[in-house]
Design an enzyme around this catalytic site. Structure first.
Site, PDB file in Angstrom:
ATOM      1  CG  HIS A 151      -1.932   0.947   1.374  1.00 46.09           C
ATOM      2  ND1 HIS A 151      -1.699   2.272   1.663  1.00 46.09           N
ATOM      3  CD2 HIS A 151      -3.282   0.828   1.247  1.00 46.09           C
ATOM      4  CE1 HIS A 151      -2.859   2.925   1.705  1.00 46.09           C
ATOM      5  NE2 HIS A 151      -3.834   2.066   1.460  1.00 46.09           N
ATOM      6  CG  ASP A 228       0.484  -2.182   6.200  1.00 47.44           C
ATOM      7  OD1 ASP A 228      -0.490  -2.347   6.965  1.00 47.44           O
ATOM      8  OD2 ASP A 228       0.426  -1.518   5.148  1.00 47.44           O
ATOM      9  CD  GLN A 231      -6.873  -4.618   4.497  1.00 48.49           C
ATOM     10  OE1 GLN A 231      -7.825  -5.292   4.905  1.00 48.49           O
ATOM     11  NE2 GLN A 231      -7.029  -3.383   4.080  1.00 48.49           N
ATOM     12  CE  LYS A 254      -7.229   0.150   6.275  1.00 48.74           C
ATOM     13  NZ  LYS A 254      -7.939   0.418   5.049  1.00 48.74           N
ATOM     14  CB  CYS A 394      -3.566   3.077  -1.637  1.00 45.81           C
ATOM     15  SG  CYS A 394      -4.761   4.362  -1.311  1.00 45.81           S
TER      16      CYS A 394
HETATM   17  C1  LIG Z   1      -2.498  -2.681   3.757  1.00 41.26           C
HETATM   18  C2  LIG Z   1      -2.831  -1.278   4.151  1.00 41.26           C
HETATM   19  N1  LIG Z   1      -1.853  -0.502   4.647  1.00 41.26           N
HETATM   20  C3  LIG Z   1      -2.083   0.757   5.027  1.00 41.26           C
HETATM   21  C4  LIG Z   1      -3.324   1.320   4.913  1.00 41.26           C
HETATM   22  C5  LIG Z   1      -3.515   2.733   5.350  1.00 41.26           C
HETATM   23  O1  LIG Z   1      -4.455   2.829   6.366  1.00 41.26           O
HETATM   24  P1  LIG Z   1      -4.932   4.280   6.864  1.00 41.26           P
HETATM   25  O2  LIG Z   1      -5.424   4.999   5.637  1.00 41.26           O
HETATM   26  O3  LIG Z   1      -6.026   3.983   7.817  1.00 41.26           O
HETATM   27  O4  LIG Z   1      -3.775   4.942   7.459  1.00 41.26           O
HETATM   28  C6  LIG Z   1      -4.370   0.560   4.381  1.00 41.26           C
HETATM   29  C7  LIG Z   1      -5.717   1.159   4.200  1.00 41.26           C
HETATM   30  O5  LIG Z   1      -6.295   1.137   3.140  1.00 41.26           O
HETATM   31  C8  LIG Z   1      -4.115  -0.778   3.993  1.00 41.26           C
HETATM   32  O6  LIG Z   1      -5.078  -1.564   3.498  1.00 41.26           O
END
Ligand SMILES: Cc1ncc(COP(=O)(O)O)c(C=O)c1O
Length: 440
Positions: A151, A228, A231, A254, A394
């Site tokens: 992401h 990270d 998910q 989430k 993203c």
């Molecule tokens: C794998 C992953 N990393 C990072 C993020 C970023 O999360 P946030 O926008 O809540 O900071 C997301 C959210 O879409 C994600 O799915």
């Protein structure tokens, strides 16, 4: 296409046995009981953000109504109660991921948590030491490693850190099917690697990273690992100590919690040495006109007035998830993910991204519909009340590698029924006939 009936074996995944429990869970989610475009909402966008149960909304409201006070500051009763609840929420969230309370730092979201670590490194590297130690000093000759499926939140902060410090950014590539090239890991992760940042579960593919192997290789070269877990923490049991990672990040919104709250887990010894990212009130012990001494973690990373009602609501979300059981949630979503994947590969003109059906995947699936842009797919489904995510999610480099600019993603959560998954499959099967006039 003849049928989109999933090939998942009922005896392996007893859908009926879960149905009553899922119905009970659904009663807690006001957001599920609404109409969109004249249809009952089918919410398949939980990987972007999850719906909230009444218990979480009530917890946030109760705090805002009756407990509002500045934490860690006032001497009055309300301030003491607010502080107690705020720190209690930290302990709840810490226990949920197998960490100690002082290893959990509140952030606004996962993106900020990753930036906190990245700026900690650069604050230690650029001369402004901010109490940091050499463990975080980076410079030319050092390497930061990510993967090609990250992401943007777990890519751009590292690009910027490399730019600020002169370190090089490298990546572990994926195959054209999106599989991590673990065969190349020993070439990419080497003696110069200082940071290895990777996703536990891909938000596009639903694939699960070989965490133990990546941690082993990072440790062998003395690199710091950043997971990270956006998910994974919401969807399956995660124990950060058992995984052996140094840092992990996730977002409250989430996992049934509110927006505006995220978590950075950091191994205690590392948090003690990491320079702060934001500075100001609430993170100091003594201040003179020339300099300041900082509090120990986690408070040294929490400058300014904190996200108190959001932290308390996130703890309520954790209580809710624990009560249902993370094992059960993980199993249910594993079944739904397989059902989605199996159904999608059975639809003519649809390309499933990521692991083939039968291979481990989370409760989500992204796909391409040949000849129809993802935005049109999303609009078509929305007209039937089905909410999915379209675009690059993203993850532009991953989409580029897969030969795409955009895809459509359906993602589930504990409140998703097998019937909703079947409904989206039936509707996806109608997309090409509608736009291109092809047979079903
Ligand atoms: C794998 C992953 N990393 C990072 C993020 C970023 O999360 P946030 O926008 O809540 O900071 C997301 C959210 O879409 C994600 O799915």
């Amino acid at each position: 296409m003849t049928s989109v009936t999933p090939t998942v074996q009922p005896e392996v995944h007893p859908v009926g046995a879960h149905r009553a429990e899922v119905d009970r869970i659904r009663d807690d989610f006001p957001g599920l009981h609404q109409q969109v475009a004249g249809h009952p909402l089918v919410y398949l966008d939980s990987a972007a953000t999850a719906l909230k149960p009444r218990q979480v909304l009530d917890a946030e409201r109760r705090f805002a109504e009756l407990r509002t006070a500045a934490v860690h500051r006032g001497a009055h009763t309300l301030a003491a109660t607010a502080t107690e609840e705020f720190e209690g929420a930290r302990a709840t969230v810490a226990a949920f991921i197998g960490a100690a309370p002082d290893e959990v730092v509140w952030t606004s979201n996962a993106t900020e948590a990753i930036n906190l670590v990245a700026y900690g490194f650069s604050n230690a590297s650029t001369g402004d030491r901010l109490d940091g130690t050499d463990a975080f000093r980076l410079g030319p000759g050092d390497e930061i490693v990510v993967t090609e499926l990250e992401h943007h939140a777990n890519l751009i902060p590292w690009q910027e850190l490399a730019r600020r410090t002169g370190a090089a950014l490298r990546h572990l590539p994926v195959t054209e099917d999106g599989e991590l090239r673990m065969d190349l890991a020993p070439d990419v992760i080497g003696s110069r690697t200082r940071i290895l940042a990777f996703s536990h579960i891909s938000n596009v593919l639903g694939s699960v990273a070989p965490v133990a192997e990546l941690v082993r290789q990072a440790r062998a070269v003395g690199a710091v690992t950043v997971l990270d877990a956006c998910q994974s923490v919401p969807h399956r049991p995660v124990d950060v100590h058992a995984l052996g990672v140094d840092f992990a990040v996730f977002s409250g919104h989430k996992m049934l919690g509110p927006t505006g709250i995220g978590v950075l887990y950091g191994r205690r010894e590392l948090l003690r040495e990491l320079p702060p990212f934001l500075t100001g009130g609430s993170m100091i012990s003594t201040v003179t006109m020339e300099r300041a001494e900082y509090l120990p973690p986690p408070h040294r990373f929490e400058a300014g007035t904190q996200k108190v009602s959001q932290a308390i609501a996130l703890a309520a979300a954790v209580d809710y998830l624990r009560e249902v059981g993370m094992d059960r949630i993980g199993q249910w979503q594993g079944m739904l993910g397989q059902r989605l994947a199996a159904g999608l590969v059975g639809i003519r003109g649809v390309r499933l991204l990521g692991p083939a059906p039968g291979t481990e995947r989370a409760g989500l699936a992204s796909f391409e519909v040949d000849g129809v842009h993802a935005h049109d797919v999303g609009q078509f489904l929305d007209d039937r009340g089905i909410a999915v995510r379209v675009g690059h999610h993203c993850a532009q480099p991953l989409h580029r590698r897969l030969g795409l600019t955009a895809s459509t993603r359906a993602s589930t959560y504990l409140y998703t029924t097998a019937e909703e998954v079947d409904l989206v499959l039936e509707s996806v099967a109608d997309v090409r006939p509608f736009f291109l006039g092809t047979p079903r």
